[in-house]
Scaffold this active site. Structure first.
Site, PDB file in Angstrom:
ATOM      1  N   HIS A  14       0.856  -1.203   0.000  1.00 20.49           N
ATOM      2  CA  HIS A  14       0.000   0.000   0.000  1.00 20.49           C
ATOM      3  C   HIS A  14       0.883   1.241   0.000  1.00 20.49           C
ATOM      4  O   HIS A  14       1.563   1.518   0.979  1.00 20.49           O
ATOM      5  CB  HIS A  14      -0.895   0.030   1.247  1.00 20.49           C
ATOM      6  N   HIS A  16       1.447   5.493  -2.006  1.00 22.17           N
ATOM      7  CA  HIS A  16       1.035   6.568  -2.915  1.00 22.17           C
ATOM      8  C   HIS A  16       2.278   7.125  -3.600  1.00 22.17           C
ATOM      9  O   HIS A  16       3.224   7.523  -2.930  1.00 22.17           O
ATOM     10  CB  HIS A  16       0.328   7.682  -2.137  1.00 22.17           C
ATOM     11  N   ARG A  18       1.786   9.469  -6.280  1.00 19.39           N
ATOM     12  CA  ARG A  18       1.414  10.729  -6.963  1.00 19.39           C
ATOM     13  C   ARG A  18       1.768  10.629  -8.446  1.00 19.39           C
ATOM     14  O   ARG A  18       1.839   9.538  -9.000  1.00 19.39           O
ATOM     15  CB  ARG A  18       2.075  11.968  -6.310  1.00 19.39           C
ATOM     16  N   ASN A  42      -5.447   7.323  -5.852  1.00 21.84           N
ATOM     17  CA  ASN A  42      -6.101   8.593  -5.498  1.00 21.84           C
ATOM     18  C   ASN A  42      -5.347   9.805  -6.042  1.00 21.84           C
ATOM     19  O   ASN A  42      -4.979  10.709  -5.311  1.00 21.84           O
ATOM     20  CB  ASN A  42      -6.305   8.703  -3.974  1.00 21.84           C
ATOM     21  N   LYS A 100      -9.896  -0.252  -5.205  1.00 14.66           N
ATOM     22  CA  LYS A 100      -9.814   0.432  -3.917  1.00 14.66           C
ATOM     23  C   LYS A 100     -11.119   1.143  -3.581  1.00 14.66           C
ATOM     24  O   LYS A 100     -11.636   1.909  -4.385  1.00 14.66           O
ATOM     25  CB  LYS A 100      -8.681   1.474  -3.980  1.00 14.66           C
ATOM     26  N   HIS A 137     -10.165   1.662   2.475  1.00 12.66           N
ATOM     27  CA  HIS A 137      -9.872   2.694   3.489  1.00 12.66           C
ATOM     28  C   HIS A 137     -11.047   2.645   4.461  1.00 12.66           C
ATOM     29  O   HIS A 137     -12.151   3.077   4.135  1.00 12.66           O
ATOM     30  CB  HIS A 137      -9.736   4.086   2.865  1.00 12.66           C
ATOM     31  N   HIS A 175      -4.137  -0.070   6.284  1.00 19.58           N
ATOM     32  CA  HIS A 175      -3.573   0.796   7.342  1.00 19.58           C
ATOM     33  C   HIS A 175      -4.417   0.811   8.620  1.00 19.58           C
ATOM     34  O   HIS A 175      -4.908   1.843   9.044  1.00 19.58           O
ATOM     35  CB  HIS A 175      -3.320   2.218   6.831  1.00 19.58           C
ATOM     36  N   LEU A 220      -4.143   9.773   7.934  1.00 21.54           N
ATOM     37  CA  LEU A 220      -5.450   9.154   8.158  1.00 21.54           C
ATOM     38  C   LEU A 220      -5.362   7.666   7.824  1.00 21.54           C
ATOM     39  O   LEU A 220      -4.711   7.315   6.841  1.00 21.54           O
ATOM     40  CB  LEU A 220      -6.513   9.836   7.292  1.00 21.54           C
ATOM     41  N   ASP A 248       1.737   2.786   3.363  1.00 22.82           N
ATOM     42  CA  ASP A 248       0.899   3.978   3.180  1.00 22.82           C
ATOM     43  C   ASP A 248       1.758   5.224   3.016  1.00 22.82           C
ATOM     44  O   ASP A 248       1.349   6.313   3.413  1.00 22.82           O
ATOM     45  CB  ASP A 248      -0.104   4.139   4.333  1.00 22.82           C
ATOM     46  N   HIS A 252       3.464  14.464   0.708  1.00 25.27           N
ATOM     47  CA  HIS A 252       2.905  15.813   0.528  1.00 25.27           C
ATOM     48  C   HIS A 252       4.069  16.764   0.751  1.00 25.27           C
ATOM     49  O   HIS A 252       4.865  16.561   1.675  1.00 25.27           O
ATOM     50  CB  HIS A 252       1.818  16.106   1.578  1.00 25.27           C
ATOM     51  N   ALA A 264      -3.258  15.268   5.047  1.00 26.59           N
ATOM     52  CA  ALA A 264      -3.060  14.007   5.777  1.00 26.59           C
ATOM     53  C   ALA A 264      -2.130  13.119   4.972  1.00 26.59           C
ATOM     54  O   ALA A 264      -2.344  12.921   3.779  1.00 26.59           O
ATOM     55  CB  ALA A 264      -4.390  13.304   5.977  1.00 26.59           C
TER      56      ALA A 264
END
Ligand code: NCD
Ligand code: ZN
Ligand code: ZN
Length: 345
Positions: A14, A16, A18, A42, A100, A137, A175, A220, A248, A252, A264
């Site tokens: 899991h 991200h 981007r 996402n 997802k 999630h 998560h 989160l 996770d 950012h 988050a």
């Protein structure tokens, strides 16, 4: 002599990445440590179809450095309008590994998520039939539910009834952050697994709020009380095959975290393996690390384990205060700390 630990090469189930410049800056951190990763969809706009996932997969592959072997495993973002046929075709082609479920409004870029699981019942039934896993999630979003209770309420209202209705559906409770989630996973059948992040093994909610607001500790589902962290550590190191590594990692940029409405997400990719193995060492469970990091995830997803190995050594490694994040810098998890384990070169 330096203590070492050699395990099958691990995967991250899991994270991200981007897109664009940020993606190109963060992908090498993951590819340094992991053979494969489940990439969350996402983006803005989200990766909602198998065609979008195939194009995103190719952009990620192009960001992997020369000579490094890394395979992104793609997911599709479910919406109220998702076409079951497209999910099934993407899964059959090998483009999609999973889909997802983001409850609309639950987390970063979830505005297009599912407003009510009743709207995707047909898609989920199809996924159960073909053995396509569902990543979840697990938080409710109602404004009347306290943010610290949102995961536990999600289990009672959404997840437990869903699992009961569709016993054949493979579900990854992503998560997890609470003892209620551990209890749910422990007492469910073999089609229910869970990922656990490094931050939820290391920090409780004090880390976010004591001595000042610490935006880089905010993600989160939000970190909970100490009793929950201890339940997660016990679950991860228990030897149960239902738990596996999923960082996770959620980059950012610093300015988006240090803001009057900070995003988050914790960027833990640069030292994820080092962070996890420290926990297993502290818990006297180094012999169980390979299962959590390298064996349980592939077994749950029905994929082969990696052939090559990774060696970690008990020697200090300093985590920098910030790392290059493409358009701007990103503050990584454990920034400024010295971890006790590192990857052997
Ligand atoms: C993730 C992100 O930034 O994409 N943020 C987070 O706090 N975990 C989204 C998610 O995994 O919920
Ligand atoms: Zn999430
Ligand atoms: Zn995530």
């Amino acid at each position: 002599m330096t203590q070492t630990l050699t395990i099958r090469r691990p995967d991250d189930w899991h994270l991200h990445f981007r897109d664009g410049e940020t993606m190109r800056a963060v992908v090498p951190h993951t590819a340094r440590q992991f053979a494969r990763a489940i990439v969350m969809p996402n983006l803005a706009p989200p990766v909602t179809t198998s065609a979008l996932a195939a194009a995103y997969r190719d952009r990620i592959a192009a960001a992997v450095l020369e000579g490094v072997e890394f395979t992104p495993l793609m997911t599709a973002y479910l919406t109220d309008e998702t076409d079951a046929g497209d999910m099934a075709a993407g899964f059959a082609d090998g483009v999609l590994t999973a889909a997802k479920l983001y409850p609309a409004g639950a987390t970063t870029n979830s505005a297009h998520g599912v407003t009510d699981v009743a709207n995707i019942e047909g898609v989920l039934e199809r996924m159960a039939e073909i053995g396509m896993p569902l990543c979840v999630h697990g938080e409710v979003t109602h404004s009347d539910i306290d943010i610290f209770d949102r995961e536990a309420v999600f289990i009672d209202r959404i997840l437990a009834p869903l699992v009961e209705r569709m016993p054949d559906l493979k579900v990854i409770f992503e998560h997890i952050t609470t003892k209620q989630a551990v209890e749910f996973v422990d007492t469910s059948g073999p089609r229910i697994g869970a990922t656990i992040t490094p931050q939820h093994l290391h920090i409780n909610r004090n880390a976010i709020l004591v001595g000042g607001i610490r935006p880089h500790m905010f993600c989160l589902p939000v970190a909970k009380r100490e009793e929950h962290r201890l339940a997660l550590r016990k679950a991860a190191t228990s030897g149960s095959t239902k738990y596996f590594l999923g960082t996770d990692s959620a980059p950012h940029h610093r300015h988006a975290k240090e803001s009057d409405c900070g995003c988050a997400g914790i960027f833990n990719a640069p030292f994820a393996l080092e962070s996890y193995v420290t926990v297993f060492d502290e818990e006297g469970a180094l012999d169980r690390f390979e299962g959590f990091a390298s064996l349980n995830g592939p077994a749950f997803y029905g994929l082969p384990v990696n052939e090559d190995t990774t060696t970690l050594e008990k020697a200090p490694v300093e985590v920098p205060a910030e790392v290059d994040g493409g358009e701007a810098e990103i503050v990584p998890f454990h920034a400024g700390e010295t971890l006790k384990w590192r990857l052997a070169s």
